[in-house]
Each structure stands twice: as structure tokens, then as C-alpha cells.
Design an enzyme around this catalytic site. Structure first.
Site, PDB file in Angstrom:
ATOM      1  N   ASN A  10       1.008  -1.336  -0.263  1.00  0.00           N
ATOM      2  CA  ASN A  10      -0.115  -0.065   0.422  1.00  0.00           C
ATOM      3  C   ASN A  10       0.414   1.136   0.181  1.00  0.00           C
ATOM      4  O   ASN A  10       1.479   1.578   0.977  1.00  0.00           O
ATOM      5  CB  ASN A  10      -0.801  -0.121   1.135  1.00  0.00           C
ATOM      6  CG  ASN A  10      -1.929   1.013   1.517  1.00  0.00           C
ATOM      7  OD1 ASN A  10      -1.632   1.886   0.631  1.00  0.00           O
ATOM      8  ND2 ASN A  10      -2.294   1.622   2.257  1.00  0.00           N
ATOM      9  N   LYS A  12      -0.170   4.386   0.108  1.00  0.00           N
ATOM     10  CA  LYS A  12      -0.341   5.729   0.304  1.00  0.00           C
ATOM     11  C   LYS A  12      -0.483   6.993  -0.825  1.00  0.00           C
ATOM     12  O   LYS A  12      -0.802   6.870  -2.054  1.00  0.00           O
ATOM     13  CB  LYS A  12      -0.257   6.105   1.404  1.00  0.00           C
ATOM     14  CG  LYS A  12      -0.414   4.365   2.484  1.00  0.00           C
ATOM     15  CD  LYS A  12       0.174   4.164   3.934  1.00  0.00           C
ATOM     16  CE  LYS A  12      -0.120   3.433   4.910  1.00  0.00           C
ATOM     17  NZ  LYS A  12      -0.037   3.181   6.263  1.00  0.00           N
ATOM     18  N   HIS A  95      -9.414   1.108   5.111  1.00  0.00           N
ATOM     19  CA  HIS A  95      -7.924   1.449   6.086  1.00  0.00           C
ATOM     20  C   HIS A  95      -8.573   1.919   7.273  1.00  0.00           C
ATOM     21  O   HIS A  95      -8.905   2.942   6.534  1.00  0.00           O
ATOM     22  CB  HIS A  95      -7.062   1.740   4.656  1.00  0.00           C
ATOM     23  CG  HIS A  95      -5.264   1.916   5.657  1.00  0.00           C
ATOM     24  ND1 HIS A  95      -4.989   2.743   6.366  1.00  0.00           N
ATOM     25  CD2 HIS A  95      -4.684   0.293   5.187  1.00  0.00           C
ATOM     26  CE1 HIS A  95      -3.951   2.592   6.716  1.00  0.00           C
ATOM     27  NE2 HIS A  95      -3.349   0.690   6.312  1.00  0.00           N
ATOM     28  N   GLU A  97      -6.597   4.890   8.222  1.00  0.00           N
ATOM     29  CA  GLU A  97      -6.235   6.362   8.288  1.00  0.00           C
ATOM     30  C   GLU A  97      -7.276   6.984   6.866  1.00  0.00           C
ATOM     31  O   GLU A  97      -7.983   7.848   6.991  1.00  0.00           O
ATOM     32  CB  GLU A  97      -5.148   6.248   7.033  1.00  0.00           C
ATOM     33  CG  GLU A  97      -3.926   6.179   7.714  1.00  0.00           C
ATOM     34  CD  GLU A  97      -2.368   5.407   6.632  1.00  0.00           C
ATOM     35  OE1 GLU A  97      -3.458   5.444   5.213  1.00  0.00           O
ATOM     36  OE2 GLU A  97      -1.938   5.116   7.653  1.00  0.00           O
ATOM     37  N   GLU A 167      -4.905  -4.712  10.971  1.00  0.00           N
ATOM     38  CA  GLU A 167      -4.145  -4.335  11.193  1.00  0.00           C
ATOM     39  C   GLU A 167      -4.438  -3.445  12.384  1.00  0.00           C
ATOM     40  O   GLU A 167      -5.477  -2.506  12.271  1.00  0.00           O
ATOM     41  CB  GLU A 167      -4.873  -3.403   9.884  1.00  0.00           C
ATOM     42  CG  GLU A 167      -4.723  -3.614   8.199  1.00  0.00           C
ATOM     43  CD  GLU A 167      -3.758  -3.191   7.690  1.00  0.00           C
ATOM     44  OE1 GLU A 167      -3.252  -3.912   6.600  1.00  0.00           O
ATOM     45  OE2 GLU A 167      -4.180  -1.592   7.397  1.00  0.00           O
ATOM     46  N   GLY A 173       2.332   2.863  10.691  1.00  0.00           N
ATOM     47  CA  GLY A 173       3.600   3.591  10.799  1.00  0.00           C
ATOM     48  C   GLY A 173       4.263   3.607  12.122  1.00  0.00           C
ATOM     49  O   GLY A 173       4.563   4.891  11.983  1.00  0.00           O
ATOM     50  N   SER A 213       3.891  -2.191  10.892  1.00  0.00           N
ATOM     51  CA  SER A 213       5.251  -1.799  10.585  1.00  0.00           C
ATOM     52  C   SER A 213       6.008  -3.237  10.124  1.00  0.00           C
ATOM     53  O   SER A 213       6.734  -3.857  10.651  1.00  0.00           O
ATOM     54  CB  SER A 213       5.367  -1.235  11.770  1.00  0.00           C
ATOM     55  OG  SER A 213       4.928  -0.291  12.319  1.00  0.00           O
TER      56      SER A 213
HETATM   57  P1  PGA Z   1       3.135   0.198   7.510  1.00  0.00           P
HETATM   58  O1  PGA Z   1       0.927   0.959   6.910  1.00  0.00           O
HETATM   59  O2  PGA Z   1       3.185  -0.887   7.101  1.00  0.00           O
HETATM   60  O3  PGA Z   1       3.412   1.713   6.991  1.00  0.00           O
HETATM   61  O4  PGA Z   1       3.433   0.392   9.235  1.00  0.00           O
HETATM   62  C1  PGA Z   1       0.963  -0.814   6.999  1.00  0.00           C
HETATM   63  C2  PGA Z   1      -0.730  -0.358   6.719  1.00  0.00           C
HETATM   64  O5  PGA Z   1      -0.810   0.535   6.225  1.00  0.00           O
HETATM   65  O6  PGA Z   1      -1.372  -1.477   6.668  1.00  0.00           O
END
Ligand code: PGA
Length: 249
Positions: A10, A12, A95, A97, A167, A173, A213
Site C-alpha cells: 500500500n 498510500k 483502511h 487511515e 491491522e 506506521g 510496520s
Molecule cells: P506500515 O503500514 O507498514 O507503514 O505500518 C501498514 C498499513 O497501512 O497497512
């Protein structure tokens, strides 16, 4: 759908069109020895070019979001039909976010999943608890509510075609990664919940991922868990070398 290990990137809001296509062209050169399923979600504007760049490989390109409605006066939005029209294979839905920054509700998430399925786009539903919810010991309640809301009204056939990614919000992140045992625990809970409500067959077919992460060295540890079929990677998927080592081996 098979449960061959699946790695989803992803990206983003990262990478320009030329950076995105350069990345795809580069992985393509070394793709012959990749046995995992590899899916990449670039920003909307790069999807069509990435689909073209990935042609002739098993690499699949998809979107990070879409609108609930078929078409109409929704300035700035993108529909499932448009995504299908440019060769997208899947779409990430719900997601954390999107839930946190854009106020996405369970109802919208449910509508998006149905719309995506009606256009033969594979929905990748994201679910997971916040830090406060985990500290209160509520992670299973949160997962159950998000699954009930997101999957309402879907048939077992439809659910079997989906991907669900666990998640935990506190791991996204942040550099704080869940342990493989935690990921397994949640994936097992999700599979059991699906089996109880939609039957064993659908629960066995669906691919369940862990996201939050993930780094190259932790991928084999997650995939080794019996109910974790792959990973959804944000930050670490932006770097070509790191991503190559995740998908190889
Ligand atoms: P990240 O993001 O690997 O940067 O923690 C994971 C995600 O948004 O699914």
C-alpha cells in the site's frame, strides 16, 4: 482463490507516476523467481500505467480506496467501474487511515465492498483495534463489530473471494509491530467468526493478512503462522530493495 502467500504493497500518498512505473519495471526484471502472490496499490493516477508496466507478469495492481456509488455528482471521487476499466484487480477498503482521517463508517465500508464485488474487483477489507481498545482488552469486540458491519448482507461465496487484513491501528506506521503470535490470534479469531457465520468452506478459502510496520525480515515469521496468509505493507514497500527481499524467498 488459493491461499498462496500474498504480499500487498500500500503505497498510500507516495510516488509520482514516473517513480511508480520505474518501480514496477524494476521488479518485473527479477519477478521470475517470485512464488508469492504480489499485489501493489499505487495512488489512483498511477494505476493505469502500472497495470501496463506489469503486463505479462502475475503482479496485480489495485486501488487504495473507491466511492460507494456507481457514478454521479461526487466531485473528486473514483468509482469501481472506472477502476475496473483501467485494469485494477483489487481495492483496499476500510483502511484505518480512511476510517480515522476521512470518517469512513461501517455502512460506507459495507457499500464499497458490495460495489467492488459487483465489478469483480477483489475487496481487501482492513480491520483492527486502536491502542486504547487493546489496553481495555476489547480487540475481539472491535474485530467482531467491524466484521459484522463490513460484511453485512454478503454471501459466503462473495466473502470467499475477498481478502481481510488484520491491522492493529497502534502498529501502523509506528514501528511497533505486533508479534506473529498476536497476528495469528486475531487471524484465527477472524477465521472462526467467518466459519460460524458463513460456513467452514468460505473461512478456509479466504486469505487473511497481517499489516502494521512489517519489514522484510518479519515477513517469513508472519507467513509461518497457520492462519496468516500474507502481509499488507505500507512504509517498507516503498523501497525497491526492501520490497524485493519481501517478495522473494
Ligand atoms: P506500515 O503500514 O507498514 O507503514 O505500518 C501498514 C498499513 O497501512 O497497512
Amino acid at each position: 482463490m488459493s491461499r498462496t502467500p500474498l504480499v500487498i504493497a500500500n503505497w498510500k500518498m507516495n510516488k509520482t507516476l514516473s517513480e511508480a512505473t520505474f518501480f514496477i519495471e524494476s521488479i518485473k526484471k527479477e519477478f521470475s523467481n517470485v512464488s508469492k502472490r504480489v499485489w501493489i496499490a499505487p495512488p489512483f493516477i498511477s494505476i493505469a500505467a502500472c497495470v501496463q508496466a506489469a503486463e505479462g507478469t502475475s503482479l496485480r495492481i489495485g486501488a487504495q480506496n473507491m466511492h460507494t456509488q456507481e457514478e454521479g455528482a461526487f466531485t473528486g471521487e473514483v468509482s469501481a467501474r472506472m477502476l475496473k476499466g483501467i485494469g485494477a484487480h483489487f481495492v483496499i477498503i476500510g483502511h484505518s487511515e480512511r476510517r480515522a482521517f476521512f470518517g469512513e463508517s461501517e455502512k460506507e465500508i459495507n457499500e464499497k465492498i458490495k460495489r467492488a464485488l459487483s465489478h469483480h474487483l477483489t475487496p481487501v477489507l482492513c480491520v483492527g483495534e486502536s491502542l486504547e481498545q487493546r489496553e481495555r482488552g476489547e480487540e475481539k469486540i472491535v474485530l467482531r463489530d467491524q466484521l459484522e458491519g463490513g460484511l453485512e448482507g454478503l454471501s459466503s461465496n462473495e466473502i470467499a473471494q475477498m481478502v481481510i487484513s488484520y491491522e492493529p491501528v497502534w502498529a501502523i506506521g509506528t514501528g511497533k509491530v505486533a508479534t506473529p503470535a498476536m497476528a495469528q490470534n486475531s487471524a484465527f479469531f477472524i477465521r472462526e467468526f467467518l466459519a460460524e457465520n458463513w460456513g467452514k468452506e468460505c473461512a478456509q478459502k479466504i486469505s487473511l493478512l497481517y499489516g502494521g510496520s512489517v519489514k522484510a525480515d518479519s515477513v517469513p515469521l508472519f507467513i509461518a503462522e497457520p492462519d496468516v496468509d500474507g502481509v499488507l505493507v505500507g512504509g517498507a514497500s516503498l523501497d525497491l530493495r526492501a520490497f524485493m527481499s519481501m517478495i522473494q524467498g
